[in-house]
Design an enzyme around this catalytic site. Sequence first.
Site, PDB file in Angstrom:
ATOM      1  N   HIS A 142       0.821  -1.213   0.000  1.00  8.13           N
ATOM      2  CA  HIS A 142       0.000   0.000   0.000  1.00  8.13           C
ATOM      3  C   HIS A 142       0.863   1.276   0.000  1.00  8.13           C
ATOM      4  O   HIS A 142       0.879   2.028  -0.948  1.00  8.13           O
ATOM      5  CB  HIS A 142      -0.894   0.037   1.255  1.00  8.13           C
TER       6      HIS A 142
HETATM    7  O1  RIB Z   1      -5.357   0.085   4.533  1.00  7.35           O
HETATM    8  C1  RIB Z   1      -3.964   0.064   4.350  1.00  7.35           C
HETATM    9  C2  RIB Z   1      -3.305   1.131   5.169  1.00  7.35           C
HETATM   10  O2  RIB Z   1      -3.565   0.901   6.546  1.00  7.35           O
HETATM   11  C3  RIB Z   1      -1.767   1.122   5.037  1.00  7.35           C
HETATM   12  O3  RIB Z   1      -1.284   2.415   5.205  1.00  7.35           O
HETATM   13  C4  RIB Z   1      -1.343   0.260   6.186  1.00  7.35           C
HETATM   14  O4  RIB Z   1      -0.029   0.577   6.647  1.00  7.35           O
HETATM   15  C5  RIB Z   1      -2.342   0.648   7.240  1.00  7.35           C
HETATM   16  O5  RIB Z   1      -1.902   1.867   7.838  1.00  7.35           O
END
Ligand code: RIB
Length: 311
Positions: free
Chosen positions: A241
């Site tokens: 992500h």
């Molecule tokens: O949904 C994914 C996000 O939530 C990413 O930033 C992960 O690190 C968590 O913070």
Amino acid sequence: MAEKIIIDTDPGQDDAVAILLALASPELEVLGITAVAGNVPLTLTQRNARIVCELAGRTDVPVYAGCDAPLKRKLVTAEHVHGKTGLDGPVLPEPTMPLAEGHAVDFIIETLRREAPGTVTLCPLGPLTNVATALQRAPDIAGRIRRIVLMGGAYFEVGNITPTAEFNIYVDPEAAEIVFRSGVPLVVLPLDVTHKALVTGPRNQAFRDLGTPVGKAVAEMTDFFERFDKEKYGSDGAPLHDPCVTAWLLKPGLFTGREINVEIETVSELTLGMTVADWWGITDRPKNALFIGDLDADGFFSLLTERLGRL
Ligand code: RIB
Ligand code: CA
């Protein structure tokens, strides 16, 4: 001229990889790292951020502790994804570099007031509590921020923490609403694109093949971090992500998206934290965000692997 950035983060294995990518890239000047409560409590996210700086050999980068709870709600964490420490997977030493003096929100405000207007980019990788608090406490900084490039939200991919909400937005929807209505140029990397950045076996092996402590640690982080998405989505590896934020700054051409309106649900318990993205231009609401929908995954991983190899 390197782009000046502040990384606001809740490490989190994927945050760690995003930070490493930034620290390995001369196109970016990391002015500081601000920790926020999210994946795990603040005491751990500020510790983890310092661990990552030491792993990168970059103890020159100041790490500040920020908000330990959302603006108006109880903190929701994600140990089920990131493990108890938030950085489970590799065995890494406790940090020795000290936490920087002062609150992260003050660092964000002071930095934006010191640097020339329009030269500093904020890169939130977790709940938006620090950034929203800075905007509320110092409204003058909104006009001084070059852009906010954040990981958060979802439209076609819908939710990962509830059926309709992505974690970062869900944890502090009021903070997200402040950021999305701030008028600051926004680039949003939602689950729609991050779920296409999967650390498959060969990609994980490429991290190991770097033969460095960073390569090994990243391989171990993503090995640990993939369980949740594999069980839930049957994904072929961990979705990276947060590194999509850093990679967008380095090579925006790897990504595609649309300038659209995005609003945040802050009232309904059923859809709390949903990013209501007007992808099809149905309303005449203002286009406040470049919402990214796709990426060249192979290009992303070759950029990431090459840069990690420099640390
Ligand atoms: O949904 C994914 C996000 O939530 C990413 O930033 C992960 O690190 C968590 O913070
Ligand atoms: Ca994160």
